[in-house]
Design a protein around this motif. Structure first.
Motif, short mmCIF file in Angstrom:
data_model
loop_
_atom_site.label_atom_id
_atom_site.label_comp_id
_atom_site.label_asym_id
_atom_site.label_seq_id
_atom_site.Cartn_x
_atom_site.Cartn_y
_atom_site.Cartn_z
N GLY A 1 -17.79 -1.57 41.83
CA GLY A 1 -17.43 -2.04 40.50
C GLY A 1 -17.94 -3.45 40.27
O GLY A 1 -18.88 -3.91 40.94
N PRO A 2 -17.33 -4.20 39.36
CA PRO A 2 -17.76 -5.58 39.10
C PRO A 2 -17.72 -6.46 40.35
O PRO A 2 -18.43 -7.47 40.42
CB PRO A 2 -16.75 -6.08 38.06
CG PRO A 2 -16.27 -4.84 37.37
CD PRO A 2 -16.24 -3.79 38.44
N ALA A 3 -16.91 -6.07 41.35
CA ALA A 3 -16.81 -6.86 42.59
C ALA A 3 -18.12 -6.87 43.35
O ALA A 3 -18.28 -7.65 44.31
CB ALA A 3 -15.70 -6.30 43.47
N ILE A 4 -19.09 -6.05 42.94
CA ILE A 4 -20.40 -6.07 43.59
C ILE A 4 -21.04 -7.46 43.43
O ILE A 4 -21.87 -7.86 44.25
CB ILE A 4 -21.33 -4.97 43.01
CG1 ILE A 4 -22.56 -4.76 43.90
CG2 ILE A 4 -21.75 -5.32 41.59
CD1 ILE A 4 -22.26 -4.13 45.23
N ALA B 1 -13.82 -2.99 48.96
CA ALA B 1 -15.09 -2.47 48.47
C ALA B 1 -16.19 -3.53 48.49
O ALA B 1 -17.38 -3.19 48.44
CB ALA B 1 -14.91 -1.92 47.06
N ILE B 2 -15.78 -4.80 48.55
CA ILE B 2 -16.78 -5.88 48.63
C ILE B 2 -17.64 -5.70 49.88
O ILE B 2 -18.86 -5.87 49.84
CB ILE B 2 -16.08 -7.26 48.65
CG1 ILE B 2 -15.40 -7.52 47.31
CG2 ILE B 2 -17.08 -8.36 48.97
CD1 ILE B 2 -14.56 -8.77 47.30
N ALA C 1 -15.75 -8.62 28.54
CA ALA C 1 -14.67 -7.62 28.61
C ALA C 1 -14.92 -6.55 29.66
O ALA C 1 -13.99 -6.12 30.36
CB ALA C 1 -14.45 -6.98 27.24
N HIS C 2 -16.19 -6.10 29.79
CA HIS C 2 -16.48 -5.00 30.73
C HIS C 2 -16.27 -5.40 32.20
O HIS C 2 -16.24 -4.52 33.07
CB HIS C 2 -17.92 -4.52 30.55
CG HIS C 2 -18.13 -3.75 29.28
ND1 HIS C 2 -17.19 -2.85 28.78
CD2 HIS C 2 -19.17 -3.73 28.40
CE1 HIS C 2 -17.65 -2.33 27.65
NE2 HIS C 2 -18.85 -2.84 27.39
N LEU C 3 -16.12 -6.67 32.48
CA LEU C 3 -15.89 -7.08 33.86
C LEU C 3 -14.48 -6.72 34.33
O LEU C 3 -14.22 -6.66 35.54
CB LEU C 3 -16.09 -8.60 34.01
CG LEU C 3 -17.52 -9.12 33.83
CD1 LEU C 3 -17.54 -10.64 33.90
CD2 LEU C 3 -18.46 -8.52 34.87
N THR C 4 -13.59 -6.46 33.39
CA THR C 4 -12.19 -6.16 33.77
C THR C 4 -11.57 -4.98 33.04
O THR C 4 -10.45 -4.59 33.35
CB THR C 4 -11.31 -7.40 33.52
OG1 THR C 4 -11.44 -7.81 32.15
CG2 THR C 4 -11.70 -8.55 34.43
N ASP C 5 -12.27 -4.37 32.07
CA ASP C 5 -11.62 -3.35 31.23
C ASP C 5 -11.63 -1.94 31.80
O ASP C 5 -11.18 -1.00 31.16
CB ASP C 5 -12.23 -3.34 29.82
CG ASP C 5 -13.71 -2.94 29.82
OD1 ASP C 5 -14.24 -2.60 30.89
OD2 ASP C 5 -14.34 -2.97 28.74
N ALA C 6 -12.15 -1.76 33.00
CA ALA C 6 -12.18 -0.41 33.60
C ALA C 6 -11.57 -0.46 35.00
O ALA C 6 -12.21 -0.16 35.99
CB ALA C 6 -13.62 0.12 33.66
N GLY C 7 -10.31 -0.87 35.04
CA GLY C 7 -9.62 -0.93 36.33
C GLY C 7 -9.59 -2.30 36.95
O GLY C 7 -9.22 -2.45 38.12
N GLY C 8 -9.99 -3.33 36.19
CA GLY C 8 -9.99 -4.69 36.71
C GLY C 8 -11.27 -5.05 37.44
O GLY C 8 -12.18 -4.23 37.56
N PHE C 9 -11.33 -6.29 37.92
CA PHE C 9 -12.54 -6.77 38.61
C PHE C 9 -12.70 -6.11 39.97
O PHE C 9 -13.81 -5.97 40.47
CB PHE C 9 -12.45 -8.29 38.78
CG PHE C 9 -13.74 -8.91 39.23
CD1 PHE C 9 -14.79 -9.09 38.34
CD2 PHE C 9 -13.91 -9.33 40.55
CE1 PHE C 9 -15.99 -9.66 38.77
CE2 PHE C 9 -15.10 -9.90 40.97
CZ PHE C 9 -16.14 -10.07 40.07
#
Length: 476
Positions: free
Chosen positions: A61-64, A221-222, A206-214
Motif C-alpha cells: 500500500g502507501p507504506a511502500i 508490510a514495509i 487523500a489517496h494516501l490514507t483513504d483505502a485502509g490508511g497509510f
C-alpha cells in the motif's frame, strides 16, 4: 592475507589514472563530463522501477514509500562509502580493487567475479525483456531474433570506443530522466487538480490514507516491500567504474556521490508518490497495467501504454549497455590483477578491452539461450544464484571502507575529499541493515531460494580463491 596494489591507485586528482598493461595502450579517458553526469543520474533508474513497482504497491500500500525510503537510505550510505574510496583512488575495478587492497586477494577476486556473474545474467534478462517489447511491435521477427539483434548492436557499440558507450548511455539515460521528470510534474499537477484537461478528479493527498490508511496491511508490510524494491536500485555504483575512464575522475565521483540523495528522492520516491496520489493503492489497474501506465491513463494521457513501452525499452537498452560495459571493465580489472586471464587486461589502440567485452558477451549469449531452452531449470538457477549478489556487493563495500579509511589516511590523506558521515558508526549501522535484509529474505519463499543459491555460488567462488591463493603461495 597479502594484498596487492592496483596500478590505478596513485592517480593524481584531476588527471586520468594510468591503466597501462602489457596488451595495449590501456583504458583511455574517453568519457566526457556530460557522459558521467548522465550515467550517474540515469544509473539509478532501471527497468525494474517501471515494471516492478506495481507489485510493491499492491503488497504494502502507501507504506511502500517507507520501503523505498529505507532502501534508498541504504544506497545513499553505500554510495557515500564507495565515493570516499573512488574519489581517493579511481580505478576501473572500483570496490573489487579496494577489497583486494583492504581485505585481501580472496575478497577482491571473489566479489569481482560475483559482480561480473550478476551483470552477465542481467544481460540475458534485459535482452529477453527488450525482445518481448520489440516482438509486440514487429511480430514477424521472433523473440530470440530480437534478443540477438539488441545484443549484437550493443556489443558493436561497446567495441567501438568507450566514448560510444558514453554517448549511447547519455541519450538512453536522458530519455529516462526526462520521462520521469515529466511524469512527476504532470502527475503532481493532476493530483492537485491544476492540470488543464485532466480526467483525474485530483484528490490531493487523500489517496494516501483513504483505502485502509497509510499502513493498510500493517507496518510489517514495509519489510515485504523492502524485499520487492531492493534490487531495482542496483546500478548506482556503475559511475565509480566509469569514472576511471573520465578526464577528471575525482570530480566526477564527488559530484555523483553528492547528488545521489536527490536522484533517489526524485526518481524513486517522487514518482511512486505521484502514482499513490493519483490512484488508490488497491486500484486493480496498478497491477494489471503497471503503476505508471495506470497513473497516466487516469489523467487521460493518450496511448499511455505505448508511451511507457518506449520508455521501458529505453531503460532496458540502457541497462544492457551499462551491464556489458560494467561486466567488461570488471573483467579487465580482474585481468590486470592476475585474477582473470591476462587477455582480459589487453586493450586495443582505442583503449577498448576487446577480449573482456567479448568474453562477457559470450556468457550473456549463452544465458539468453538458456532462457529460451530451459527457462524453469538452468536459467532459473542462474537468476536465483545471482539474486542476492547485489546485497553481497554492498556488504563488501561497507567492510572495505572500514579498512580503506585508515589506508588512505596513512598513504594520501589529501585525497580524502569525500568522507562517509559519522564514521564508523553509520558504516556499522548500514552493515546491520543489509544483514537484516538478507536474514529477512530467508523468511520469504522466493527470497530464501535467492539467498541460499547466491550463498552457494559465493561459497564456491570464495573457496576457489582461497585454494588458488594457497597454491600460488606454495609455488612461490
Amino acid at each position: 592475507m597479502t594484498t596487492q596494489s592496483s596500478p590505478t591507485t596513485d592517480a593524481a586528482p584531476g588527471t586520468p589514472p594510468d591503466h597501462g598493461n602489457d596488451g595495449g595502450d590501456g583504458l583511455k579517458a574517453g568519457l566526457k563530463n556530460r557522459h558521467l553526469s548522465m550515467i550517474a543520474i540515469g544509473g539509478v533508474i532501471g527497468a525494474g522501477l517501471f515494471v516492478g513497482s506495481g507489485s510493491g504497491i499492491a503488497a504494502a500500500g502507501p507504506a511502500i514509500l517507507v520501503s523505498y525510503a529505507l532502501v534508498g537510505a541504504m544506497v545513499v550510505f553505500v554510495m557515500r562509502m564507495l565515493g570516499e574510496m573512488a574519489a581517493a583512488r579511481p580505478t576501473s575495478g572500483s570496490f573489487s580493487a579496494y577489497a583486494d587492497q583492504a581485505l585481501g586477494r580472496w575478497a577482491g577476486f571473489s566479489i569481482g567475479w560475483l559482480y561480473w556473474f550478476f551483470w552477465v545474467v542481467v544481460l540475458a534478462v534485459e535482452a529477453t525483456a527488450g525482445a518481448k517489447i520489440l516482438n509486440g511491435w514487429i511480430p514477424g521477427v521472433p523473440q530470440w531474433g530480437w534478443a540477438l539483434i539488441v545484443m549484437v548492436v550493443l556489443t558493436i557499440v561497446n567495441l567501438a570506443a568507450v566514448g560510444s558507450y558514453g554517448e549511447f548511455e547519455f541519450w538512453f539515460a536522458g530519455i529516462k530522466v526526462v520521462a520521469i521528470g515529466a511524469f512527476v510534474v504532470v502527475g503532481l499537477l493532476a493530483a492537485f487538480g491544476v492540470l488543464p484537461g485532466s480526467d483525474n478528479p485530483g484528490s490531493g493527498l487523500a489517496h494516501l490514507t483513504d483505502a485502509g490508511g497509510f499502513f493498510p496491511k500493517g507496518p510489517g508490510a514495509i519489510l515485504t516491500g523492502v524485499l520487492m524494491v531492493v534490487f531495482s536500485f542496483m546500478g548506482s555504483e556503475i559511475v565509480t567504474l566509469a569514472a576511471g575512464e573520465s578526464e577528471d575522475p575525482q570530480k566526477a565521483v564527488t559530484k555523483a556521490t553528492n547528488s545521489v540523495i536527490w536522484r533517489i528522492g526524485i526518481f524513486y520516491l517522487g514518482s511512486i508518490f505521484v502514482v499513490l496520489t493519483l490512484l488508490p493503492w488497491n486500484d486493480k489497474s496498478i497491477v494489471d497495467e503497471g503503476s505508471y501506465v495506470a497513473a497516466l491513463n487516469s489523467i487521460g494521457i493518450p496511448h499511455a501504454g505505448q508511451v511507457m513501452d518506449v520508455i521501458v525499452l529505453t531503460a532496458v537498452l540502457s541497462c544492457l549497455n551499462s551491464g556489458l560495459y560494467t561486466a567488461s571493465r570488471m573483467a579487465f580489472s580482474l585481468g590486470q590483477r592476475g585474477d582473470a586471464p591476462k587477455a582480459f587486461a589487453r586493450t586495443t589502440s582505442r583503449g577498448v578491452p576487446r577480449t573482456a567485452i567479448l568474453g562477457s558477451v559470450v556468457f550473456g549469449f549463452l544465458a539468453v539461450w538458456f532462457n529460451y531452452q530451459w527457462p524453469d531449470t538452468v536459467f532459473n538457477f542462474l537468476l536465483n544464484s545471482s539474486g542476492a549478489v547485489a546485497l553481497f556487493v554492498w556488504l563488501v563495500i561497507c567492510f572495505t571502507q572500514l579498512k580503506m579509511r585508515g589506508i588512505i589516511l596513512r598513504e594520501s590523506p589529501e585525497k580524502l575529499v569525500v568522507k562517509m558521515w559519522l564514521f564508523p558508526y553509520l558504516t556499522w549501522a548500514t552493515i546491520a541493515a543489509i544483514s537484516f535484509v538478507l536474514v529477512y529474505m530467508l523468511t520469504d519463499d522466493a527470497g530464501r531460494e535467492q539467498v541460499l543459491l547466491s550463498l552457494l555460488v559465493a561459497a564456491f567462488v570464495v573457496g576457489f580463491s582461497l585454494v588458488r591463493e594457497r597454491t600460488r603461495r606454495a609455488k612461490s
